[in-house]
Design an enzyme around this catalytic site. Structure first.
Site, PDB file in Angstrom:
ATOM      1  N   ARG A  26       0.874  -1.236  -0.039  1.00 21.12           N
ATOM      2  CA  ARG A  26       0.084  -0.115  -0.038  1.00 21.12           C
ATOM      3  C   ARG A  26       0.768   1.405   0.029  1.00 21.12           C
ATOM      4  O   ARG A  26       0.497   2.267  -0.482  1.00 21.12           O
ATOM      5  CB  ARG A  26      -0.715  -0.020   1.293  1.00 21.12           C
ATOM      6  CG  ARG A  26      -1.782  -1.147   1.335  1.00 21.12           C
ATOM      7  CD  ARG A  26      -2.391  -1.162   2.858  1.00 21.12           C
ATOM      8  NE  ARG A  26      -1.490  -1.502   3.755  1.00 21.12           N
ATOM      9  CZ  ARG A  26      -1.413  -1.176   4.904  1.00 21.12           C
ATOM     10  NH1 ARG A  26      -2.762  -0.671   5.591  1.00 21.12           N
ATOM     11  NH2 ARG A  26      -0.620  -1.446   6.001  1.00 21.12           N
ATOM     12  N   GLN A  49       6.174  26.114  16.198  1.00 16.52           N
ATOM     13  CA  GLN A  49       5.880  26.233  15.002  1.00 16.52           C
ATOM     14  C   GLN A  49       6.213  25.298  14.217  1.00 16.52           C
ATOM     15  O   GLN A  49       7.441  24.668  14.012  1.00 16.52           O
ATOM     16  CB  GLN A  49       6.569  27.639  14.745  1.00 16.52           C
ATOM     17  CG  GLN A  49       6.252  28.325  13.628  1.00 16.52           C
ATOM     18  CD  GLN A  49       6.827  29.727  13.280  1.00 16.52           C
ATOM     19  OE1 GLN A  49       6.475  30.604  14.426  1.00 16.52           O
ATOM     20  NE2 GLN A  49       7.334  30.220  12.381  1.00 16.52           N
ATOM     21  N   ASN A  51       6.646  25.087   9.793  1.00 19.43           N
ATOM     22  CA  ASN A  51       6.424  25.745   8.643  1.00 19.43           C
ATOM     23  C   ASN A  51       6.746  24.855   7.401  1.00 19.43           C
ATOM     24  O   ASN A  51       7.484  23.689   7.278  1.00 19.43           O
ATOM     25  CB  ASN A  51       7.778  26.752   8.428  1.00 19.43           C
ATOM     26  CG  ASN A  51       7.462  27.799   9.411  1.00 19.43           C
ATOM     27  OD1 ASN A  51       6.434  28.409   9.676  1.00 19.43           O
ATOM     28  ND2 ASN A  51       8.422  28.349  10.317  1.00 19.43           N
ATOM     29  N   ARG A  62      18.374  28.926  -0.345  1.00 15.35           N
ATOM     30  CA  ARG A  62      17.785  29.736   0.806  1.00 15.35           C
ATOM     31  C   ARG A  62      18.459  29.751   1.897  1.00 15.35           C
ATOM     32  O   ARG A  62      18.966  28.733   2.299  1.00 15.35           O
ATOM     33  CB  ARG A  62      16.468  28.922   1.099  1.00 15.35           C
ATOM     34  CG  ARG A  62      15.456  28.960   0.049  1.00 15.35           C
ATOM     35  CD  ARG A  62      13.936  28.412   0.454  1.00 15.35           C
ATOM     36  NE  ARG A  62      13.040  28.693  -0.567  1.00 15.35           N
ATOM     37  CZ  ARG A  62      11.950  29.191  -0.534  1.00 15.35           C
ATOM     38  NH1 ARG A  62      11.460  29.998   0.693  1.00 15.35           N
ATOM     39  NH2 ARG A  62      11.061  29.184  -1.515  1.00 15.35           N
ATOM     40  N   HIS A  65      19.975  31.533   7.438  1.00 14.75           N
ATOM     41  CA  HIS A  65      18.959  32.127   8.345  1.00 14.75           C
ATOM     42  C   HIS A  65      19.247  31.772   9.881  1.00 14.75           C
ATOM     43  O   HIS A  65      19.651  30.203   9.935  1.00 14.75           O
ATOM     44  CB  HIS A  65      17.728  32.099   7.807  1.00 14.75           C
ATOM     45  CG  HIS A  65      17.172  32.267   6.508  1.00 14.75           C
ATOM     46  ND1 HIS A  65      16.623  31.642   5.860  1.00 14.75           N
ATOM     47  CD2 HIS A  65      17.830  33.288   5.836  1.00 14.75           C
ATOM     48  CE1 HIS A  65      16.412  32.179   4.669  1.00 14.75           C
ATOM     49  NE2 HIS A  65      16.970  33.239   4.574  1.00 14.75           N
ATOM     50  N   LYS A  75      15.750  23.414  15.239  1.00 16.69           N
ATOM     51  CA  LYS A  75      14.716  23.080  14.095  1.00 16.69           C
ATOM     52  C   LYS A  75      14.838  21.475  13.757  1.00 16.69           C
ATOM     53  O   LYS A  75      16.178  20.994  13.806  1.00 16.69           O
ATOM     54  CB  LYS A  75      15.270  24.077  12.828  1.00 16.69           C
ATOM     55  CG  LYS A  75      15.157  25.207  12.928  1.00 16.69           C
ATOM     56  CD  LYS A  75      15.682  26.100  11.382  1.00 16.69           C
ATOM     57  CE  LYS A  75      15.509  27.404  11.564  1.00 16.69           C
ATOM     58  NZ  LYS A  75      16.295  27.953  10.139  1.00 16.69           N
ATOM     59  N   HIS A 122      21.138  28.168   9.201  1.00 15.46           N
ATOM     60  CA  HIS A 122      20.636  27.070   8.470  1.00 15.46           C
ATOM     61  C   HIS A 122      20.345  27.553   7.107  1.00 15.46           C
ATOM     62  O   HIS A 122      19.684  28.735   6.836  1.00 15.46           O
ATOM     63  CB  HIS A 122      19.150  26.382   8.882  1.00 15.46           C
ATOM     64  CG  HIS A 122      18.543  25.416   8.092  1.00 15.46           C
ATOM     65  ND1 HIS A 122      17.515  25.736   7.365  1.00 15.46           N
ATOM     66  CD2 HIS A 122      18.885  24.278   7.509  1.00 15.46           C
ATOM     67  CE1 HIS A 122      16.980  24.887   6.715  1.00 15.46           C
ATOM     68  NE2 HIS A 122      17.940  23.902   6.740  1.00 15.46           N
ATOM     69  N   TYR A 135       9.204  22.077   8.295  1.00 14.58           N
ATOM     70  CA  TYR A 135      10.439  22.653   9.650  1.00 14.58           C
ATOM     71  C   TYR A 135       9.549  22.663  10.621  1.00 14.58           C
ATOM     72  O   TYR A 135       8.417  23.057  10.664  1.00 14.58           O
ATOM     73  CB  TYR A 135      10.755  23.940   9.156  1.00 14.58           C
ATOM     74  CG  TYR A 135      11.566  24.355   8.035  1.00 14.58           C
ATOM     75  CD1 TYR A 135      13.112  24.666   8.328  1.00 14.58           C
ATOM     76  CD2 TYR A 135      10.975  24.524   6.811  1.00 14.58           C
ATOM     77  CE1 TYR A 135      13.695  25.190   7.120  1.00 14.58           C
ATOM     78  CE2 TYR A 135      11.930  24.830   5.806  1.00 14.58           C
ATOM     79  CZ  TYR A 135      13.201  25.460   6.015  1.00 14.58           C
ATOM     80  OH  TYR A 135      13.938  25.874   4.900  1.00 14.58           O
ATOM     81  N   ASP A 171      17.904  37.384   0.896  1.00 12.89           N
ATOM     82  CA  ASP A 171      19.147  36.617   1.450  1.00 12.89           C
ATOM     83  C   ASP A 171      20.472  37.327   0.541  1.00 12.89           C
ATOM     84  O   ASP A 171      21.482  37.128   1.273  1.00 12.89           O
ATOM     85  CB  ASP A 171      18.982  35.377   0.729  1.00 12.89           C
ATOM     86  CG  ASP A 171      18.049  34.457   1.606  1.00 12.89           C
ATOM     87  OD1 ASP A 171      17.689  35.037   2.742  1.00 12.89           O
ATOM     88  OD2 ASP A 171      17.617  33.376   1.111  1.00 12.89           O
TER      89      ASP A 171
END
Length: 188
Positions: A26, A49, A51, A62, A65, A75, A122, A135, A171
């Protein structure tokens, strides 16, 4: 029964989490998060949180940060679609691995996640088109604490696997590090 295997990266606190997949004809079931299993890896706060990001084009970067203390965050980053080269960079003041980075390929196929501790920057590069990441954060986003480093800063010497094809204007505005940068004091 443990469904998560935690591997060291050579930088204290930065770990690769391998998920066990239980599958049959499956499909499969995979545990994305377990506070009890991740406690041994340093996850001691509730998830504050979650994301979800989508990155359209291969080669996009990206990051890098982070949030300044007291809003520093842990994270857990997972790839749900496509593949990325995920980077954690140690910014902890006084750390023996200060300004060192490690990367892991995260993909929808390999079931790996990167556990990034507080005091790290990160970022990631999309290795395929149409990448989706999930995240989990221990601290909510705080605009006044937000910061970042230039992903192509020679002082960081991050070896991105592909030429950088696209970055956000935000960035690209991050500053290069200077020799007087001493890192983030997580005790402040």
């Amino acid at each position: 029964m443990s469904r998560l295997t935690i591997r060291e990266t050579g930088i204290e606190g930065l770990r690769i989490v391998q998920r066990q997949r239980l599958g049959d004809e499956r499909g499969f079931l995979s545990r994305l998060f377990c506070a009890e299993e991740l406690a041994s890896a340093g996850w001691h706060k509730p998830v504050a949180q979650i994301n979800h990001t989508w990155t359209q084009a291969r080669g996009t970067v990206r990051g890098m940060h982070f949030q300044h203390p007291p809003h520093a965050e842990m994270k857990l980053v997972s790839c749900l679609r496509g593949a990325v080269w995920d980077v954690g960079l140690d910014l902890r003041a006084g750390s023996p691995t200060f300004l060192q980075w490690r990367a892991a390929e995260l993909s929808a196929d390999n079931g790996q996640a990167l556990l990034i501790p507080e005091g790290f920057a990160h970022g990631f590069q999309a290795l395929t088109d149409d990448c989706e990441l999930l995240y989990l954060h221990t601290t909510p986003y705080t605009a006044q604490a937000e910061d970042g480093l230039l992903a192509a800063d020679p002082m960081l010497a991050i070896n991105w696997p592909l030429p950088i094809a696209l970055q956000s204007e935000r960035d690209l505005q991050h500053s290069r590090l200077t020799p007087d940068f001493v890192g983030l004091d997580l005790n402040s």
